[in-house]
Every structure is written in C-alpha cells, then in structure tokens.
Write an enzyme that holds these catalytic residues in place. Sequence first.
Site, PDB file in Angstrom:
ATOM      1  N   ARG A   1     -34.332  73.797 -19.606  1.00  0.00           N
ATOM      2  CA  ARG A   1     -35.233  74.443 -18.662  1.00  0.00           C
ATOM      3  C   ARG A   1     -34.856  74.033 -17.239  1.00  0.00           C
ATOM      4  O   ARG A   1     -34.366  72.910 -17.011  1.00  0.00           O
ATOM      5  CB  ARG A   1     -36.696  74.058 -18.936  1.00  0.00           C
ATOM      6  CG  ARG A   1     -37.331  74.772 -20.123  1.00  0.00           C
ATOM      7  CD  ARG A   1     -37.496  76.285 -19.898  1.00  0.00           C
ATOM      8  NE  ARG A   1     -38.171  76.953 -21.000  1.00  0.00           N
ATOM      9  CZ  ARG A   1     -37.559  77.567 -22.015  1.00  0.00           C
ATOM     10  NH1 ARG A   1     -36.247  77.591 -22.086  1.00  0.00           N
ATOM     11  NH2 ARG A   1     -38.274  78.189 -22.947  1.00  0.00           N
TER      12      ARG A   1
ATOM     13  N   HIS B   1     -30.538  83.170 -18.302  1.00  0.00           N
ATOM     14  CA  HIS B   1     -31.370  82.676 -19.407  1.00  0.00           C
ATOM     15  C   HIS B   1     -31.040  83.419 -20.713  1.00  0.00           C
ATOM     16  O   HIS B   1     -31.922  84.014 -21.346  1.00  0.00           O
ATOM     17  CB  HIS B   1     -32.864  82.810 -19.060  1.00  0.00           C
ATOM     18  CG  HIS B   1     -33.742  81.910 -19.882  1.00  0.00           C
ATOM     19  ND1 HIS B   1     -34.860  81.292 -19.372  1.00  0.00           N
ATOM     20  CD2 HIS B   1     -33.673  81.515 -21.188  1.00  0.00           C
ATOM     21  CE1 HIS B   1     -35.429  80.578 -20.329  1.00  0.00           C
ATOM     22  NE2 HIS B   1     -34.726  80.703 -21.438  1.00  0.00           N
TER      23      HIS B   1
HETATM   24  P1  NAP Z   1     -36.610  69.877 -29.729  1.00  0.00           P
HETATM   25  O1  NAP Z   1     -36.074  69.967 -31.099  1.00  0.00           O
HETATM   26  O2  NAP Z   1     -38.044  69.654 -29.528  1.00  0.00           O
HETATM   27  O3  NAP Z   1     -35.808  68.709 -28.964  1.00  0.00           O
HETATM   28  C1  NAP Z   1     -36.194  68.267 -27.690  1.00  0.00           C
HETATM   29  C2  NAP Z   1     -35.422  67.012 -27.398  1.00  0.00           C
HETATM   30  O4  NAP Z   1     -35.764  66.572 -26.072  1.00  0.00           O
HETATM   31  C3  NAP Z   1     -35.778  65.836 -28.345  1.00  0.00           C
HETATM   32  O5  NAP Z   1     -34.615  65.126 -28.658  1.00  0.00           O
HETATM   33  C4  NAP Z   1     -36.709  64.985 -27.494  1.00  0.00           C
HETATM   34  O6  NAP Z   1     -36.696  63.609 -27.807  1.00  0.00           O
HETATM   35  C5  NAP Z   1     -36.110  65.193 -26.120  1.00  0.00           C
HETATM   36  N1  NAP Z   1     -37.083  64.873 -25.074  1.00  0.00           N
HETATM   37  C6  NAP Z   1     -38.230  65.525 -24.763  1.00  0.00           C
HETATM   38  N2  NAP Z   1     -38.846  64.904 -23.741  1.00  0.00           N
HETATM   39  C7  NAP Z   1     -38.077  63.853 -23.398  1.00  0.00           C
HETATM   40  C8  NAP Z   1     -38.186  62.832 -22.430  1.00  0.00           C
HETATM   41  N3  NAP Z   1     -39.224  62.774 -21.575  1.00  0.00           N
HETATM   42  N4  NAP Z   1     -37.219  61.899 -22.372  1.00  0.00           N
HETATM   43  C9  NAP Z   1     -36.167  61.935 -23.233  1.00  0.00           C
HETATM   44  N5  NAP Z   1     -36.002  62.882 -24.180  1.00  0.00           N
HETATM   45  C10 NAP Z   1     -36.944  63.829 -24.265  1.00  0.00           C
HETATM   46  O7  NAP Z   1     -36.239  71.184 -28.899  1.00  0.00           O
HETATM   47  P2  NAP Z   1     -35.014  72.190 -29.141  1.00  0.00           P
HETATM   48  O8  NAP Z   1     -35.378  73.157 -30.181  1.00  0.00           O
HETATM   49  O9  NAP Z   1     -33.769  71.409 -29.294  1.00  0.00           O
HETATM   50  O10 NAP Z   1     -35.002  72.962 -27.738  1.00  0.00           O
HETATM   51  C11 NAP Z   1     -34.835  72.289 -26.516  1.00  0.00           C
HETATM   52  C12 NAP Z   1     -35.183  73.184 -25.353  1.00  0.00           C
HETATM   53  O11 NAP Z   1     -34.154  74.165 -25.150  1.00  0.00           O
HETATM   54  C13 NAP Z   1     -36.440  74.039 -25.539  1.00  0.00           C
HETATM   55  O12 NAP Z   1     -37.604  73.305 -25.238  1.00  0.00           O
HETATM   56  C14 NAP Z   1     -36.222  75.165 -24.571  1.00  0.00           C
HETATM   57  O13 NAP Z   1     -36.837  74.851 -23.350  1.00  0.00           O
HETATM   58  C15 NAP Z   1     -34.707  75.214 -24.389  1.00  0.00           C
HETATM   59  N6  NAP Z   1     -34.105  76.486 -24.867  1.00  0.00           N
HETATM   60  C16 NAP Z   1     -33.391  77.246 -23.982  1.00  0.00           C
HETATM   61  C17 NAP Z   1     -32.788  78.400 -24.424  1.00  0.00           C
HETATM   62  C18 NAP Z   1     -31.942  79.240 -23.500  1.00  0.00           C
HETATM   63  O14 NAP Z   1     -31.604  80.357 -23.837  1.00  0.00           O
HETATM   64  N7  NAP Z   1     -31.566  78.742 -22.357  1.00  0.00           N
HETATM   65  C19 NAP Z   1     -32.911  78.806 -25.747  1.00  0.00           C
HETATM   66  C20 NAP Z   1     -33.644  78.005 -26.617  1.00  0.00           C
HETATM   67  C21 NAP Z   1     -34.239  76.852 -26.162  1.00  0.00           C
HETATM   68  P3  NAP Z   1     -37.149  63.084 -29.254  1.00  0.00           P
HETATM   69  O15 NAP Z   1     -36.034  63.489 -30.201  1.00  0.00           O
HETATM   70  O16 NAP Z   1     -37.219  61.625 -29.100  1.00  0.00           O
HETATM   71  O17 NAP Z   1     -38.447  63.756 -29.552  1.00  0.00           O
HETATM   72  C1  GLV Z   2     -35.605  80.216 -24.840  1.00  0.00           C
HETATM   73  O1  GLV Z   2     -35.599  79.904 -23.703  1.00  0.00           O
HETATM   74  C2  GLV Z   2     -36.327  79.505 -25.851  1.00  0.00           C
HETATM   75  O2  GLV Z   2     -37.160  78.667 -25.499  1.00  0.00           O
HETATM   76  O3  GLV Z   2     -36.077  79.775 -27.039  1.00  0.00           O
END
Ligand code: NAP
Ligand code: GLV
Length: 314
Positions: free
Chosen positions: A229, A277
Amino acid sequence: MTRILFYLNGYSHDVWREAFHAVDPDIDFRSYPDWGDPGDMSGDTYTLVWEPEHGLLKEYTNSKVTFSIGAGVDHIMSDPDLPTNIPIVRMADDGLKEGMAEFVVMSVLMHHRSMPELLNAQKQKEWARIFAPAASSIKVGIMGYGALGQKCAEVLRPLGYQINSWSQSAKADEKGVTHYTGMGELDNFLTNTNIVVGLLPNTEETTNLLNEKRLSKLPERASIINVGRGNLIEIDDLIKLLDNNHLSAATLDVFKEEPVPKSHPAWTHPKIIITPHIAAVTRPKTAAEYVVRNIKNMDNGQPLENVLNIQRGY
Ligand code: NAP
Ligand code: GLV
C-alpha cells in the site's frame, strides 16, 4: 441455497457470475444493486465486496461472512458503519498469490538488471553497457511476510537471490530466507537489503515507515518495489534519495492518492516506474473456488481462512 451478494465497480460481473456457477451452478449470485431485500432471511447469504458504499454492509445483517475481493481490507474498514459482528475474510487464493509473484519477479529482475537505466539510455540513444552482478550477490528484502510475501520468496529463491523477510511476529527457520522481526530489527533488515519489496497492509503502524531516515539505511544503489500500500512511503523523501543517487530505482504500484494526480513529479521521474495498482488483481476462477471452499468449511464447522483481525488491522 447459498446467496452471494456481489459488489465491484468497473469490472464485468458476468465473468464473476460464470466463475461461481462453474464451481456451484446452484449459487444465487446477485450483482449490486440487485441485492434484494435486506430483511430476506431465506437461504445463507454472504457478501463479496470491493470498496462497498459506506453503510451498505450494515443494512445486510443477514450476511454470515463478508468476503473481501482483495487481500487488503482498508476499502472495507474505512466504512464508519461497518458491522462488527460479521467476520471478514481476506482474499488469499492461489491466483492472487501467483499474480503478485509474477509482478514481483518481473520487477526484481528489472531492478537487478538495471532496466530503468537502460530504458533511459535508449531514449538518449546511449550505448550504456551496464554489467549486472550475479543474483546470488543480491539481497531481496520482503517487508510483510504473509500470504503474498511468502509466495514471492518461493518463486524468487530458485533464481538465486538471497531473501530477507521482515514481519511483526517471528517466523520459523526456512532454508534460504533470513527473518527479521519487529521495529527493533527494521534498521538491520534495511542495512542488509538491496531490493526492497513492500508487501505490508495499510495500518497506522506501517504508515510512512519508509521515510528519509530509514531509506538512508539502505545500501548505496538499493531500490524499492512497492506493491503493498502507498501509505508505506514518504514519497518526497524517496524522490530526494533517488535524486541524490543514494537509491537507484523505484517501481511503485500503490500510492497514498490513486489515481496519482497528473501534476505529481513521480510520473516523469527518470528513476520511477509507475503501474496503476495492478500488481495482483483478483482472478475470478480461483477467487470463486476460495470463497466456496470457505463457505463449505463454515457449514462443516471448520474455521474460516484468513479472517481479518480488526485490532491488528489486517
Ligand atoms: P498478510 O498475509 O496479512 O501479510 C501481511 C504481512 O505484513 C505479515 O507478514 C505481517 O506480519 C506483516 N505486518 C503487518 N503489519 C506489520 C508491522 N506493523 N510491522 C511488521 N510487519 C507487519 O497479507 P497479504 O495477503 O500478504 O497482503 C499484503 C498486502 O498486499 C495487502 O494488505 C494489500 O494491501 C497488498 N496487496 C496489493 C495488491 C496490488 O495489486 N498492489 C494486491 C494484493 C494485495 P505477521 O506475519 O507477523 O503478521
Ligand atoms: C489489492 O490491492 C488487494 O488488496 O488485493
């Protein structure tokens, strides 16, 4: 009867309807605004939404689960009237993970092989022979080691890169990955990273984490790929460090303000690649399979996958 109330602007709902009917032809798939009477308690109702209108979810108290069409949930949590008694499941289907890994591998290779500089050189008709170091000498640091970060590591590792992860909680030992945990280890993680991959959710804690002070911890000629993000980066600080040559490149898929205003200097910066995005856009087939699997789990008394923890914000 399973009823899915679907909300998504700007994409074909028919493709989604077909994807759900391929998994279960009996699903009653309803596209917004044709959701029907909020008071209708017949059947088992679930909502599947992206950026729903504020106040809408509160009306449909018959929904058993709110499924987020994306992994991020900031688009739901911004609703001041969000019902607190309905679980929210974040998307983590195979298609989303694979899509993110495709984009991150492409971007890491581009940064490693100096593609931004080579494209600029081409514009100037310069024969700039930039020699790339071996992948094995490059440390890719993944900030946010969740569903998407782990998939990216899995796909990057066989290419030879050294992988670092940074997350909130400690992770089990893993061959080829060095884990860093919490704020106390952030500077150390950054000092040991050549290519940062931002995959953090949008929370108060992750906002402006990458400011001038922290970006300066990265080694000379390090670069940034942000696909989590836009709140993560102080973009003026990033531009300052690109301009003074401390950093070599940035690929930015997410921004504090989207679409990026036309007047923003990032659009024309020679060291910045902007994508709108699209790093990982949820793919209907695997998303429908994921949602239906979770509904079945719930029916069978099994836990839902990837439930939002409201306190943590992800
Ligand atoms: P996830 O499985 O919830 O993983 C989030 C990771 O961030 C976890 O490892 C978490 O730590 C870590 N984290 C959160 N807050 C933190 C902090 N304050 N300090 C250190 N580490 C922290 O999420 P995901 O499914 O991988 O997705 C991640 C993000 O990608 C989404 O939230 C979304 O915003 C973004 N995204 C973007 C796109 C795009 O097209 N650009 C598409 C999909 C998603 P822990 O493991 O310790 O909980
Ligand atoms: C895209 O930004 C997602 O959060 O899946």
